[in-house]
Design a protein around this motif. Structure first.
Motif, PDB file in Angstrom:
ATOM      1  N   VAL A 175      14.232  -0.524  17.792  1.00  0.00           N
ATOM      2  CA  VAL A 175      14.000  -0.019  16.435  1.00  0.00           C
ATOM      3  C   VAL A 175      14.477   1.429  16.326  1.00  0.00           C
ATOM      4  O   VAL A 175      15.121   1.832  15.366  1.00  0.00           O
ATOM      5  N   GLU A 176      14.190   2.190  17.372  1.00  0.00           N
ATOM      6  CA  GLU A 176      14.529   3.614  17.342  1.00  0.00           C
ATOM      7  C   GLU A 176      16.033   3.837  17.538  1.00  0.00           C
ATOM      8  O   GLU A 176      16.631   4.665  16.868  1.00  0.00           O
ATOM      9  N   ASN A 177      16.598   3.112  18.489  1.00  0.00           N
ATOM     10  CA  ASN A 177      17.946   3.461  18.922  1.00  0.00           C
ATOM     11  C   ASN A 177      19.065   2.555  18.435  1.00  0.00           C
ATOM     12  O   ASN A 177      20.235   2.867  18.604  1.00  0.00           O
ATOM     13  N   GLU A 195      10.597  -2.539  24.703  1.00  0.00           N
ATOM     14  CA  GLU A 195      11.996  -2.810  24.307  1.00  0.00           C
ATOM     15  C   GLU A 195      12.148  -2.973  22.794  1.00  0.00           C
ATOM     16  O   GLU A 195      13.190  -2.679  22.227  1.00  0.00           O
ATOM     17  N   TYR A 196      11.076  -3.396  22.127  1.00  0.00           N
ATOM     18  CA  TYR A 196      11.145  -3.478  20.663  1.00  0.00           C
ATOM     19  C   TYR A 196      11.096  -2.078  20.053  1.00  0.00           C
ATOM     20  O   TYR A 196      11.811  -1.773  19.110  1.00  0.00           O
ATOM     21  N   GLN A 197      10.237  -1.248  20.614  1.00  0.00           N
ATOM     22  CA  GLN A 197      10.173   0.138  20.117  1.00  0.00           C
ATOM     23  C   GLN A 197      11.540   0.795  20.261  1.00  0.00           C
ATOM     24  O   GLN A 197      12.022   1.489  19.365  1.00  0.00           O
ATOM     25  N   ASP A 198      12.155   0.509  21.410  1.00  0.00           N
ATOM     26  CA  ASP A 198      13.433   1.120  21.719  1.00  0.00           C
ATOM     27  C   ASP A 198      14.522   0.650  20.761  1.00  0.00           C
ATOM     28  O   ASP A 198      15.307   1.444  20.241  1.00  0.00           O
ATOM     29  N   LYS A 217      11.109  -1.952  10.978  1.00  0.00           N
ATOM     30  CA  LYS A 217      10.182  -0.904  11.430  1.00  0.00           C
ATOM     31  C   LYS A 217       8.896  -1.597  11.857  1.00  0.00           C
ATOM     32  O   LYS A 217       8.550  -2.656  11.335  1.00  0.00           O
TER      33      LYS A 217
END
Ligand SMILES: Cc1ncc(C[n+]2csc(CCOP(=O)(O)OP(=O)(O)O)c2C)c(N)n1
Ligand code: SF4
Ligand SMILES: [Mg+2]
Lengths: 213, 303
Positions: free
Chosen positions: B24-26, B19-22, B7
């Motif tokens: 982590v989320e997906n 792309e890191y946010q993505d 996280k």
């Protein structure tokens, strides 16, 4: 032996490791400026001054503070944000150490294997590392010293970085806050930030917007 | 590592590259029953890859990464070659070892992880090319099997040294001529699956990556058997389209052609009794879980 002065470069393709030149790390309560051991407060004041004098002062938060390993990491992230806001200083993350060359977005990120690309692209003249593992920080600091004229600083959670132009050690949340305090103090005394205007890269993904975050 | 730790700190969330946010989320870290069907809807833990366009290694990579039982607690050990080009873009731990040393490194790593985390399962998976597995690293590969080291070895068999321009490998078929082996291979393709069986592997599969469900099953079985029983080996045909003169879209056909009856890559597996019992147990549990889910859904529909 004369002290090897750790100054902004460009020094050479492969500048020597400061440790190899005989430079030692600060003891608790100390920092170093250019390799000279000084009391920690002196290093902090100098760091704040350098940051305010910089045209593109930039904080490079590393994986230890970007990722939520534990509550301490989250608190450090908060303290770093407050430091950035105090300047304001630019934030460019080093999310991990994978060798992303040649695919790097230098406005958005920095990579330890070619940190010079981010420095060059954004014309960063003073930077501070925080939350980067020691060996990766030393590697980056040497590459930056080798090929750019950027003044490097390192807030180290361990014993400090001899390869930075300025470093202090044991960087707890309180110490990050202390640096912010120094920035605010100097500003209150009339030292004006010389930073050029910049737009901080920010991205809130769609799903977050939908959640109202 | 745990899924919880993947996280981003809230106060620095917005400065993270998208792309890191993505991921982590997906990404499917921590998701039970993850598998190849997640591909397309969520991150299969590869952001992009630097292999040749259409390289079947990239397909195999996606299926394997989507099929790992616990990616957040898995460490890959790789070797130089085309396989290693992908790891900088993969969101799973990876150790790149000196060419051929991968099974020796994996041995030390797995043992250290068992000592360091006695209450946790940490999977180690070796993934290397045929040159690294069968030629230069054969000693390390086989010694780890003799010693019954508890990790999975995956060989991406493209029947030559692709990354260095097409030299002959032990897994190349007899008579094959390649750019850097103009005389043609003089001896038969090494029968590594049989060697693996005799050397002590409990679960051995030879396959292509043409069928995602097959790859998924093999990976799941291999990782679980390695965890509980001992070494496992999977050899996957990932033809080097560049070196055999195929177009980007011809990799799949090449794999299908070679896996027909009598082909070089007709599916085969060797399973010890202990491994067969474990796999049956897992299959039964999976079936029971599916049945329970169906019944629950039915009951919910009625209510
Ligand atoms: C110790 C060592 N020897 C030789 C090499 C050169 N080398 C790099 S890639 C490679 C071939 C890889 O072939 P393979 O393992 O089949 O992987 P592929 O590229 O085919 O996926 C070789 C020999 C090396 N990197 N290190
Ligand atoms: S050289 Fe061959 S194995 Fe390597 S990426 Fe290209 S097609 Fe794939
Ligand atoms: Mg090969």
């Amino acid at each position: 032996m004369d002290l090897y002065k750790v100054s902004p470069g460009p020094e050479s393709f492969l500048p020597p490791a400061a440790a190899k030149m005989g430079n030692v790390l600060p003891d608790p309560g100390q920092g170093h400026i250019g390799g000279t051991i000084v009391p920690e407060e002196e290093a902090m004041e100098m760091a704040a001054r350098k940051f305010l004098e910089g045209k593109v002062p930039t904080i490079f938060p590393g994986p230890l503070v970007l990722w939520h390993w534990n509550e301490k990491a989250a608190k450090k992230a908060k303290a770093i944000r407050a430091l950035a806001d105090a300047g304001p200083f630019r934030l460019i993350p080093m999310a991990d150490y994978r060798p992303k060359y040649p695919k790097i977005n230098p406005e958005v990120e920095i990579n330890p294997n070619h940190p010079n690309l981010t420095i060059w692209h954004n014309e960063i003249d003073v930077c501070i590392f925080v939350g980067v593992h020691c060996h990766q920080a030393n590697l980056s600091l040497k590459i930056i010293r080798g090929g750019t004229d950027c003044y490097t600083m390192a807030m180290c959670a361990q014993a400090g970085h001899e390869d930075a132009c300025l470093s202090f050690r044991d960087a707890t949340v309180e110490k990050i806050e202390r640096l912010t305090w120094w920035v605010n103090k100097l500003k209150a005394e009339g030292v004006k930030s010389q930073a050029k205007e910049f737009t901080q890269f920010k991205h809130i993904p769609k799903w977050r917007e939908a959640e109202g975050n | 590592m745990s899924a919880e730790k993947i996280k981003i700190c809230e106060d620095l969330y917005d400065i993270m590259p998208p792309e890191y946010q993505d991921i982590v989320e997906n990404a499917t870290y921590g998701k039970e029953g993850r598998g190849w069907k997640d591909i397309g809807e969520s991150k299969e833990l590869i952001e992009q890859h630097s292999l040749c366009a259409g390289c079947p290694e990239s397909i195999a990579f996606r299926y394997i990464l989507a099929s790992l039982p616990a990616p957040e607690d898995t460490v890959f050990v790789g070797s130089t070659g085309c396989t290693s080009l992908v790891f900088p873009m993969v969101a799973v731990h990876n150790i790149h070892s000196l060419f051929g040393n991968q099974n020796a490194i994996a041995t030390g790593l797995k043992r250290a992880l068992m000592v360091r985390h006695p209450d946790k399962v940490k999977d180690v998976v070796v993934l290397a090319g045929d040159g690294a597995t069968v030629d230069i690293g054969l000693d390390m590969t086989m010694q780890s099997w003799f010693r019954q080291e508890k990790f999975t070895t995956i060989c991406f068999d493209n029947e030559l040294y692709a990354n260095t321009g097409g030299q002959e490998s032990g897994l190349m078929q007899k008579g094959f001529v390649s750019k850097m082996a103009p005389v043609g291979k003089l001896f038969d393709k090494v029968r590594l699956p049989e060697i693996a069986r005799e050397a002590g592997c409990h679960y051995v599969v030879m396959m292509t990556s043409s069928k995602p469900n097959r790859v998924e099953k093999a990976i799941r079985n291999a990782v679980h058997v390695a965890r509980e029983i001992g070494p496992t080996y999977i050899q996957i045909y990932t033809p080097c389209i560049l070196e055999i003169g195929k177009q980007s879209m011809e990799g799949l056909d090449e794999m299908k052609d070679s896996e027909g009856i009598g082909g070089r890559f007709t599916y085969k597996e060797y399973v010890t009794d202990a491994a067969a019992a474990l796999i049956k147990e897992m299959d039964d549990a999976e079936k029971a879980a599916k049945k329970a889910a169906r019944e629950k859904a039915k009951a919910a529909a009625k209510a």
